[in-house]
Design an enzyme around this catalytic site. Structure first.
Site, short mmCIF file in Angstrom:
data_model
loop_
_atom_site.label_atom_id
_atom_site.label_comp_id
_atom_site.label_asym_id
_atom_site.label_seq_id
_atom_site.Cartn_x
_atom_site.Cartn_y
_atom_site.Cartn_z
N ASN A 154 0.82 -1.21 0.00
CA ASN A 154 0.00 0.00 0.00
C ASN A 154 0.86 1.26 0.00
O ASN A 154 1.94 1.30 0.57
CB ASN A 154 -0.93 0.01 1.22
CG ASN A 154 -1.84 -1.20 1.22
OD1 ASN A 154 -1.99 -1.85 0.19
ND2 ASN A 154 -2.42 -1.53 2.35
N ASP A 173 -0.55 4.17 1.05
CA ASP A 173 -1.43 5.11 1.76
C ASP A 173 -0.88 5.65 3.08
O ASP A 173 -1.52 6.46 3.73
CB ASP A 173 -2.81 4.46 2.00
CG ASP A 173 -2.72 3.12 2.73
OD1 ASP A 173 -1.76 2.91 3.52
OD2 ASP A 173 -3.60 2.28 2.51
N HIS A 206 5.72 -0.68 -2.81
CA HIS A 206 5.27 0.11 -3.97
C HIS A 206 5.35 1.61 -3.71
O HIS A 206 4.73 2.39 -4.42
CB HIS A 206 3.84 -0.31 -4.35
CG HIS A 206 3.75 -1.74 -4.80
ND1 HIS A 206 2.57 -2.44 -4.89
CD2 HIS A 206 4.73 -2.61 -5.17
CE1 HIS A 206 2.83 -3.68 -5.30
NE2 HIS A 206 4.13 -3.81 -5.47
N CYS A 246 18.46 9.52 -8.34
CA CYS A 246 19.29 9.00 -7.24
C CYS A 246 18.46 8.41 -6.10
O CYS A 246 19.00 7.96 -5.10
CB CYS A 246 20.23 10.08 -6.72
SG CYS A 246 19.40 11.37 -5.78
N GLY A 258 -5.27 -9.15 3.26
CA GLY A 258 -5.95 -8.26 2.32
C GLY A 258 -5.24 -8.03 1.01
O GLY A 258 -5.20 -6.91 0.52
N THR A 259 -4.69 -9.10 0.44
CA THR A 259 -4.09 -8.94 -0.89
C THR A 259 -4.61 -10.03 -1.83
O THR A 259 -4.80 -11.17 -1.40
CB THR A 259 -2.54 -8.94 -0.86
OG1 THR A 259 -2.05 -8.85 -2.20
CG2 THR A 259 -1.96 -10.14 -0.16
N ASN A 312 -8.40 -12.52 4.88
CA ASN A 312 -8.96 -11.88 3.68
C ASN A 312 -10.46 -12.17 3.69
O ASN A 312 -10.88 -13.24 4.11
CB ASN A 312 -8.30 -12.51 2.42
CG ASN A 312 -8.53 -11.69 1.17
OD1 ASN A 312 -9.65 -11.25 0.88
ND2 ASN A 312 -7.48 -11.47 0.41
N ALA A 338 -10.05 -7.67 7.98
CA ALA A 338 -8.79 -7.55 8.71
C ALA A 338 -8.96 -6.72 9.99
O ALA A 338 -8.38 -7.05 11.03
CB ALA A 338 -7.74 -6.90 7.80
#
Ligand code: APR
Length: 269
Positions: free
Chosen positions: A110, A112, A127, A138, A216-217, A242, A260
């Site tokens: 996430n 967020d 991510h 750099c 939760g994926t 999940n 979750a």
């Protein structure tokens, strides 16, 4: 794999937790209860915006050239969700587990920032983080002020139909780094490499854990989805949390079907 329903199952997971440290790998599902719809779920971002375009650097640029207002809409929708979201009991439970020494770290897909806001200290953001800027050359990072970000979104909407005004706004908001390349939002787009250092630390953590919470994926995006396989190979138990089965359910030792934010607090009782 078993769907967890009984207190005995919960006790058996808790006894595994005592055998060593656990690691949590989280995805969009953990933030659903914070009001951020999951990417692939109903009402998710990818329902309204084609990820082939909006999660791809080249396509984003060419859309900006042709229809800058589409980029403004996308960023406004994304940040209006992110700016209002607060951590939920699932995020807080993981932070508490780390504080109690049960959990080594959180590895998240996430962007967020909610694990950090909940108080988790060791967080590997595979991510990136939508509240950071990163130099595109750099990889130097800096935090993004939330108020400044809200101001950017407002101004973007005001200049929505003028590419040149938007360009001027962006060049003010995304400064140049000391290496002279420009800062961009620290989000890993499709086809881009993950930060090598973050990915190796995540790999190291799963290779040394006794239990991996897979939370939760949907388990469809790599290399994140490869981490549970690495943990399993080293003998860790995999516990999936999940509200639906995922692509990775078949490798899990326990499956807890549910939200979750309702299940994770059970582990700190
Ligand atoms: N509690 C637990 N799980 C939930 C909840 C909830 N309250 N709500 C939804 N889920 C589950 C869904 O069942 C689904 O399996 O969360 C999962 C969300 O899946 P995705 O939307 O595919 O999100 P994620 O797996 O994080 O996506 C991975 O894909 O688009 C890219 O870069 C983006 O990081 C993202 C990556």
């Amino acid at each position: 794999m078993m769907a967890l329903t009984t207190k005995e199952d919960l006790d058996s997971i808790k006894s595994w937790l005592k055998k060593g440290k656990a690691v949590a790998l989280t995805g969009a599902g953990i933030s659903a209860e914070s009001g951020i719809p999951t990417f692939r779920g109903k009402g998710g971002l990818w329902e309204k915006y084609d990820p082939e375009i909006f999660a791809n650097a080249e396509e984003l640029l060419s859309t900006f050239r042709q229809k800058p207002e589409r980029i403004v809409d996308f960023l406004s929708d994304l940040y209006s969700l992110l700016l209002q979201a607060k951590p939920n009991p699932g995020h807080f439970a993981l932070a508490k587990m780390e504080e109690k020494g049960i959990l080594d770290c959180v590895i998240t897909q996430n962007i967020d920032d909610l694990h950090n806001l909940a108080g988790s200290r060791k967080v590997f953001e595979l991510h990136g983080n939508a509240f950071h800027l990163r130099c595109e050359k750099c990889f130097r990072r800096m935090g993004l002020d939330r108020e400044k970000l809200a101001d950017l979104i407002n101004k973007m909407n005001k200049y929505k139909n003028s590419k040149w005004k938007l360009l001027r706004l962006f060049s003010q908001f995304f400064p140049k780094c000391t290496c002279l390349a420009r800062f961009r939002i620290d989000i890993v787009l499709f086809g881009e490499m993950l930060d090598y250092d973050i990915l190796s630390k995540a790999n190291q953590a799963v290779n040394n854990c006794s239990l991996l919470f897979l939370i939760g994926t949907s388990g469809v995006v790599y290399p994140a989805a490869q981490l549970p396989f690495a943990a399993k190979e080293k003998g860790a138990k995999i516990v999936e949390i999940n509200n639906n089965p995922s692509e990775l359910s078949y490798i899990c030792d326990y499956q807890i079907l549910g939200k979750a934010g309702e299940i994770l607090p059970e582990f700190i009782k």
